[in-house]
Design a protein around this motif. Structure first.
Motif, PDB file in Angstrom:
ATOM      1  N   LYS A  17      40.752  47.609  34.910  1.00  0.00           N
ATOM      2  CA  LYS A  17      40.220  46.322  35.332  1.00  0.00           C
ATOM      3  C   LYS A  17      39.932  46.335  36.809  1.00  0.00           C
ATOM      4  O   LYS A  17      40.639  46.943  37.584  1.00  0.00           O
ATOM      5  N   LYS A  18      38.897  45.632  37.186  1.00  0.00           N
ATOM      6  CA  LYS A  18      38.533  45.556  38.596  1.00  0.00           C
ATOM      7  C   LYS A  18      39.509  44.657  39.334  1.00  0.00           C
ATOM      8  O   LYS A  18      39.914  43.603  38.837  1.00  0.00           O
ATOM      9  N   LEU A  19      39.895  45.118  40.560  1.00  0.00           N
ATOM     10  CA  LEU A  19      40.783  44.322  41.408  1.00  0.00           C
ATOM     11  C   LEU A  19      39.921  43.411  42.256  1.00  0.00           C
ATOM     12  O   LEU A  19      39.305  43.833  43.216  1.00  0.00           O
ATOM     13  N   THR A  20      39.848  42.133  41.887  1.00  0.00           N
ATOM     14  CA  THR A  20      38.917  41.215  42.540  1.00  0.00           C
ATOM     15  C   THR A  20      39.618  40.184  43.403  1.00  0.00           C
ATOM     16  O   THR A  20      39.005  39.534  44.223  1.00  0.00           O
ATOM     17  N   ARG A  21      40.945  40.014  43.222  1.00  0.00           N
ATOM     18  CA  ARG A  21      41.624  38.964  43.951  1.00  0.00           C
ATOM     19  C   ARG A  21      41.630  39.177  45.458  1.00  0.00           C
ATOM     20  O   ARG A  21      41.294  38.285  46.213  1.00  0.00           O
ATOM     21  N   PRO A  22      42.012  40.371  45.991  1.00  0.00           N
ATOM     22  CA  PRO A  22      42.117  40.517  47.447  1.00  0.00           C
ATOM     23  C   PRO A  22      40.744  40.538  48.098  1.00  0.00           C
ATOM     24  O   PRO A  22      39.782  41.023  47.519  1.00  0.00           O
ATOM     25  N   PRO A  23      40.629  40.043  49.308  1.00  0.00           N
ATOM     26  CA  PRO A  23      39.390  40.166  50.059  1.00  0.00           C
ATOM     27  C   PRO A  23      39.161  41.617  50.448  1.00  0.00           C
ATOM     28  O   PRO A  23      40.069  42.422  50.388  1.00  0.00           O
TER      29      PRO A  23
ATOM     30  N   LEU B  85      35.624  51.672  50.005  1.00  0.00           N
ATOM     31  CA  LEU B  85      37.072  51.552  49.995  1.00  0.00           C
ATOM     32  C   LEU B  85      37.536  50.634  48.867  1.00  0.00           C
ATOM     33  O   LEU B  85      38.498  50.933  48.158  1.00  0.00           O
ATOM     34  N   THR B  86      36.829  49.525  48.694  1.00  0.00           N
ATOM     35  CA  THR B  86      37.194  48.593  47.632  1.00  0.00           C
ATOM     36  C   THR B  86      37.054  49.248  46.272  1.00  0.00           C
ATOM     37  O   THR B  86      37.927  49.120  45.408  1.00  0.00           O
ATOM     38  N   ASN B  87      35.960  49.969  46.056  1.00  0.00           N
ATOM     39  CA  ASN B  87      35.750  50.650  44.785  1.00  0.00           C
ATOM     40  C   ASN B  87      36.817  51.723  44.547  1.00  0.00           C
ATOM     41  O   ASN B  87      37.276  51.912  43.416  1.00  0.00           O
ATOM     42  N   PHE B  88      37.206  52.404  45.611  1.00  0.00           N
ATOM     43  CA  PHE B  88      38.229  53.442  45.482  1.00  0.00           C
ATOM     44  C   PHE B  88      39.554  52.827  45.053  1.00  0.00           C
ATOM     45  O   PHE B  88      40.253  53.349  44.175  1.00  0.00           O
ATOM     46  N   ILE B  89      39.929  51.707  45.675  1.00  0.00           N
ATOM     47  CA  ILE B  89      41.183  51.043  45.320  1.00  0.00           C
ATOM     48  C   ILE B  89      41.113  50.505  43.901  1.00  0.00           C
ATOM     49  O   ILE B  89      42.047  50.662  43.102  1.00  0.00           O
ATOM     50  N   ASN B  90      40.015  49.858  43.568  1.00  0.00           N
ATOM     51  CA  ASN B  90      39.878  49.268  42.234  1.00  0.00           C
ATOM     52  C   ASN B  90      39.915  50.314  41.123  1.00  0.00           C
ATOM     53  O   ASN B  90      40.329  50.024  40.003  1.00  0.00           O
TER      54      ASN B  90
ATOM     55  N   LYS C 177      45.781  48.612  39.510  1.00  0.00           N
ATOM     56  CA  LYS C 177      45.583  47.539  38.548  1.00  0.00           C
ATOM     57  C   LYS C 177      45.960  46.214  39.186  1.00  0.00           C
ATOM     58  O   LYS C 177      46.558  46.159  40.269  1.00  0.00           O
ATOM     59  N   ASN C 178      45.656  45.143  38.464  1.00  0.00           N
ATOM     60  CA  ASN C 178      45.887  43.805  39.018  1.00  0.00           C
ATOM     61  C   ASN C 178      47.370  43.525  39.230  1.00  0.00           C
ATOM     62  O   ASN C 178      47.785  43.076  40.291  1.00  0.00           O
ATOM     63  N   ASN C 179      48.180  43.748  38.207  1.00  0.00           N
ATOM     64  CA  ASN C 179      49.619  43.486  38.317  1.00  0.00           C
ATOM     65  C   ASN C 179      50.306  44.668  38.997  1.00  0.00           C
ATOM     66  O   ASN C 179      51.050  45.432  38.372  1.00  0.00           O
ATOM     67  N   LEU C 180      50.040  44.811  40.277  1.00  0.00           N
ATOM     68  CA  LEU C 180      50.494  45.961  41.062  1.00  0.00           C
ATOM     69  C   LEU C 180      52.001  45.923  41.262  1.00  0.00           C
ATOM     70  O   LEU C 180      52.574  44.887  41.595  1.00  0.00           O
ATOM     71  N   THR C 181      52.663  47.088  41.070  1.00  0.00           N
ATOM     72  CA  THR C 181      54.089  47.229  41.343  1.00  0.00           C
ATOM     73  C   THR C 181      54.282  48.206  42.494  1.00  0.00           C
ATOM     74  O   THR C 181      53.359  48.919  42.892  1.00  0.00           O
TER      75      THR C 181
ATOM     76  N   THR D 125      50.154  41.186  51.020  1.00  0.00           N
ATOM     77  CA  THR D 125      49.558  39.850  50.965  1.00  0.00           C
ATOM     78  C   THR D 125      49.377  39.353  49.537  1.00  0.00           C
ATOM     79  O   THR D 125      49.042  38.180  49.337  1.00  0.00           O
ATOM     80  N   LEU D 126      49.590  40.209  48.546  1.00  0.00           N
ATOM     81  CA  LEU D 126      49.438  39.798  47.155  1.00  0.00           C
ATOM     82  C   LEU D 126      50.654  38.992  46.720  1.00  0.00           C
ATOM     83  O   LEU D 126      51.804  39.414  46.914  1.00  0.00           O
ATOM     84  N   ASP D 127      50.415  37.866  46.120  1.00  0.00           N
ATOM     85  CA  ASP D 127      51.507  36.966  45.760  1.00  0.00           C
ATOM     86  C   ASP D 127      52.471  37.598  44.763  1.00  0.00           C
ATOM     87  O   ASP D 127      53.670  37.330  44.789  1.00  0.00           O
ATOM     88  N   SER D 128      51.964  38.442  43.885  1.00  0.00           N
ATOM     89  CA  SER D 128      52.801  39.008  42.831  1.00  0.00           C
ATOM     90  C   SER D 128      53.460  40.327  43.227  1.00  0.00           C
ATOM     91  O   SER D 128      54.185  40.915  42.430  1.00  0.00           O
TER      92      SER D 128
END
Length: 478
Positions: free
Chosen positions: A4-10, A53-58, A62-66, A97-100
């Protein structure tokens, strides 16, 4: 299944605003002056676009990052990336900065070690401050995280290695806020040693006093550092007081303690006391090290006390306390330089007989000395004994001894020595064979000489027919 694409962070390439749950400041612009570790080959950050950089991270996160996900990404994907490796701290800060998401000791330790190894010490200070404000989740219970102290110890050591004492002390204070109980003695030792190393011994003493006030028990390393510090600041008497203090407090001196004291005695030209300290080592069962013997031998030789060195080394050898790793070539070289080659030979023989075989360098020095005084027989005997004990000489010394034997009409003995040398790993070359052919030619031994020439042919040591004819003519064979 596609990620899944990581879209939440700027986007990471513009400053990220921290969330209300963290005190971590926004990341600064990429610093192109940072020194990368040897395993990295970084390109200029200006060639890195936001979308890349964004594409590399995405593509890797994943979204629910640990914390485990982030650690794996930092270690396995980002660390060796040719474009993005230098942005590891930005990714680390962005994750906070990610809330989760919440960093734990694994990501803290990776980031602290990476920043320290790559000499980004300003950034290291800010990360340590962030750890204080956002402790590892392991600290949520009754006890603090057990990895906190090792993480801060690594950082403190990195600051101390380059003399950044303010940062080191600040990190020490931060660590005290997080760990349970008293810090480890090793952390105090790191700081005290660095103060001594950089000529700030008074500050080292102040930190030692703090150590005592904190009720942290000093160990032998602590006392060794203090003794060395007093010697370096020319306070010889106080160094001895520390030595007495450590024994009163039940701390057993080790070989480093005695070596430091002996070196200090010799620096003050108190040779008798320094030698006495070595014998005290033996009595206490501490055992001499090769460094101890080097300090004693080098110090006495520099002061012209060669005879005292001979007596000392022989006494150690007779008591069977001379370290087998100690190479006493300096003593043999000094004796040979002063023309006392026969004495040097007798010392080598006795020490060797007592179980301390000399090094190849020691034997080479002695052989050169024997050759200079024209004692070919002793040089040959020593070379023969070396080879039988598998002490391999260099080819130059070996050929010189063979040449001496051949010049004195003992080519057969030289040839036997050559065979022994070949079996023991001596690098036998065309020079060796030419010496033997010349010797056999002078003695009129055509058969033996021809055997050597034939062996030279087999080893391709004869470049052309003209050389072959010259050798055969020298032997009297047409």
């Amino acid at each position: 299944m596609p990620m899944k694409k990581l879209t939440r962070p700027p986007p990471l390439c513009r400053p990220l605003q921290p969330s209300t749950t963290t005190n971590l400041p926004p990341p600064p612009p990429p610093d192109t002056s940072l020194i990368a570790p040897p395993t990295l080959s970084l390109t200029s950050p200006t060639s890195t676009t936001q979308s890349q950089l964004t594409n590399f991270i995405n593509s890797h996160l994943k979204n629910n990052l640990t914390a485990n996900d982030l650690l794996s990404f930092l270690k396995n994907h980002l660390h060796h990336h040719p474009k993005f490796a230098h942005l590891d701290l930005h990714v680390f800060r962005h994750a906070a900065t990610l809330d989760s998401f919440r960093h734990d000791h694994s990501t803290y330790e990776w980031m602290v070690r990476t920043l320290a190894i790559t000499h980004r010490l300003d950034s290291l200070s800010s990360v340590l401050d962030f750890i204080v404000s956002n402790p590892c989740p392991c600290s949520d219970g009754i006890f603090s995280c057990s990895r906190t102290e090792p993480i801060f110890r690594f950082a403190i050591n990195s600051f101390c290695n380059v003399g950044r004492f303010n940062d080191a002390i600040h990190a020490f204070h931060n660590m005290r806020k997080l760990v349970d109980g008293k810090p480890n003695t090793a952390i105090y030792n790191i700081l005290i040693h660095s103060f001594v190393k950089y000529g700030e011994f008074e500050k080292g003493l102040e930190f030692y006093e703090r150590m005592i006030n904190d009720r942290v028990k000093p160990d032998v390393v602590t006392f060794n550092i203090l003794i060395n510090g007093y010697f370096r600041s020319s306070r010889f008497g106080l160094a001895l007081e520390v030595f007495k203090e450590m024994r009163v407090k039940g701390c057993t001196p080790n070989v480093v303690t005695f070596n430091t004291l002996i070196k200090g005695f010799f620096r003050e030209r108190k040779f008798k006391e320094g030698i006495g300290m070595a014998y005290e080592m033996i009595e206490l069962g501490c055992g001499l090290s090769s460094v101890t013997c080097e300090i004693l031998v080098d110090g006495l030789i520099k002061d012209g006390r060669v005879s005292e060195v001979c007596d000392l080394v022989l006494d150690f050898s007779r008591k069977r306390v001379l370290p087998t790793t100690f190479d006493y070539f300096g003593l043999i070289e000094s004796l040979c330089d002063k023309g006392n080659v026969v004495i040097a030979k007798s010392i080598v023989d006795e020490i060797w007989e007592n179980g301390n075989a000399p090094s190849s360098i020691t034997c080479t020095i002695l052989i050169d000395g024997l050759r200079k005084i024209g004692n070919i027989e002793l040089a040959f005997t020593l070379m023969d004994k070396m080879l039988k004990e598998s002490i391999v000489p260099d080819s130059v010394t070996f050929n010189c001894v063979l040449g001496d034997l051949c010049n004195s009409g003992r080519t057969l003995e030289a040839d036997k020595l050559r065979i022994l040398g070949c079996n023991k790993g001596v690098c036998v070359d065309e020079v060796t064979y030419n010496i033997l052919v010349s010797g056999y030619s002078k003695e009129g031994r055509k058969i033996e000489g021809k055997c050597i020439v034939d062996e030279m042919l087999d080893k391709e040591f004869i470049p052309d027919i003209a050389t072959y004819n010259r050798l055969m003519k020298g032997l009297g064979i047409r």
